[in-house]
Write a protein that holds these residues in place. Structure first.
Motif, PDB file in Angstrom:
ATOM      1  N   UNK A   1      45.554 -40.886  26.825  1.00  0.00           N
ATOM      2  CA  UNK A   1      45.325 -39.581  26.217  1.00  0.00           C
ATOM      3  C   UNK A   1      45.205 -38.514  27.287  1.00  0.00           C
ATOM      4  N   UNK A   2      45.453 -37.299  26.874  1.00  0.00           N
ATOM      5  CA  UNK A   2      45.334 -36.157  27.767  1.00  0.00           C
ATOM      6  C   UNK A   2      43.995 -35.479  27.517  1.00  0.00           C
ATOM      7  N   UNK A   3      43.177 -35.309  28.551  1.00  0.00           N
ATOM      8  CA  UNK A   3      41.895 -34.649  28.331  1.00  0.00           C
ATOM      9  C   UNK A   3      42.103 -33.175  27.989  1.00  0.00           C
ATOM     10  N   UNK A   4      41.320 -32.678  27.034  1.00  0.00           N
ATOM     11  CA  UNK A   4      41.412 -31.287  26.634  1.00  0.00           C
ATOM     12  C   UNK A   4      40.021 -30.671  26.624  1.00  0.00           C
ATOM     13  N   UNK A   5      39.981 -29.362  26.694  1.00  0.00           N
ATOM     14  CA  UNK A   5      38.713 -28.657  26.615  1.00  0.00           C
ATOM     15  C   UNK A   5      38.309 -28.531  25.151  1.00  0.00           C
ATOM     16  N   UNK A   6      37.013 -28.399  24.905  1.00  0.00           N
ATOM     17  CA  UNK A   6      36.525 -28.283  23.540  1.00  0.00           C
ATOM     18  C   UNK A   6      35.702 -29.488  23.180  1.00  0.00           C
ATOM     19  N   UNK A   7      35.290 -29.538  21.937  1.00  0.00           N
ATOM     20  CA  UNK A   7      34.427 -30.633  21.555  1.00  0.00           C
ATOM     21  C   UNK A   7      35.236 -31.762  20.948  1.00  0.00           C
ATOM     22  N   UNK A   8      34.693 -32.947  21.038  1.00  0.00           N
ATOM     23  CA  UNK A   8      35.314 -34.116  20.444  1.00  0.00           C
ATOM     24  C   UNK A   8      34.960 -34.153  18.965  1.00  0.00           C
ATOM     25  N   UNK A   9      35.952 -34.364  18.113  1.00  0.00           N
ATOM     26  CA  UNK A   9      35.707 -34.443  16.680  1.00  0.00           C
ATOM     27  C   UNK A   9      36.136 -35.807  16.174  1.00  0.00           C
ATOM     28  N   UNK A  10      35.381 -36.319  15.218  1.00  0.00           N
ATOM     29  CA  UNK A  10      35.726 -37.606  14.629  1.00  0.00           C
ATOM     30  C   UNK A  10      36.820 -37.404  13.588  1.00  0.00           C
ATOM     31  N   UNK A  11      37.325 -38.505  13.074  1.00  0.00           N
ATOM     32  CA  UNK A  11      38.358 -38.444  12.053  1.00  0.00           C
ATOM     33  C   UNK A  11      37.848 -37.725  10.802  1.00  0.00           C
TER      34      UNK A  11
END
Length: 157
Positions: free
Chosen positions: A120-130
């Motif tokens: 995966x490519x790291x991105x800025x922002x928060x992690x969200x669940x499905x």
């Protein structure tokens, strides 16, 4: 062992050995050594190069006009990803008038193997669940009646 047993064993052995052979595939320009060495700086131009070698694999977009003829051979063992076994690149550089300045040839010495880090490519922002992705926008857009252009205080009130 019976006659049919021997034939069956030979057929099974032939099928197994055929399934384990690697696949060789050619991609890009088909190299003709005589034609590649026929390009001469100071003698040839764009038209003669195209007549001799055909259309290039790609042309440079920046800098001096350069035509690239790329040829590669890949090999793939069963159930694996293919890898480049041999590669040849002919770079034909032209001057502003379209005359050949140089014809440089390179091979596997310029191939760089890139190994990506992770899936995966790291991105800025928060992690969200499905579930947050699925239900996160409920009530966010146009949720309350009267909110928006036609709501209280707007035209028509």
């Amino acid at each position: 062992m019976t006659q049919f047993g021997r034939i069956g064993a030979v057929v099974a052995l032939a099928c197994l050995s055929a399934a384990c052979s690697s696949i060789t595939n050619h991609r890009g320009y088909i190299v003709d050594e005589t034609l590649m060495y026929a390009i001469q700086p100071g003698i040839d131009n764009e038209r003669s190069v195209e007549g001799t070698l055909g259309q290039p694999s790609f042309k440079s977009q920046f800098g001096p006009p350069t035509w690239y003829y790329v040829s590669s051979t890949t090999k793939q063992a069963p159930f694996t990803t293919p890898h480049i076994d041999a590669q040849t690149v002919l770079a034909v550089k032209f001057d502003k008038e379209g005359n050949v300045v140089s014809a440089d040839r390179s091979g596997m010495e310029n191939v760089v193997r890139i190994h990506p880090n992770g899936d995966s490519t790291p991105t800025l922002g928060r992690e969200r669940s499905f579930l947050e992705d699925l239900f996160g926008n409920i009530g966010q857009v146009g949720g309350m009646p009267g909110a928006g252009a036609g709501g209280a205080g707007g035209p028509g009130t």
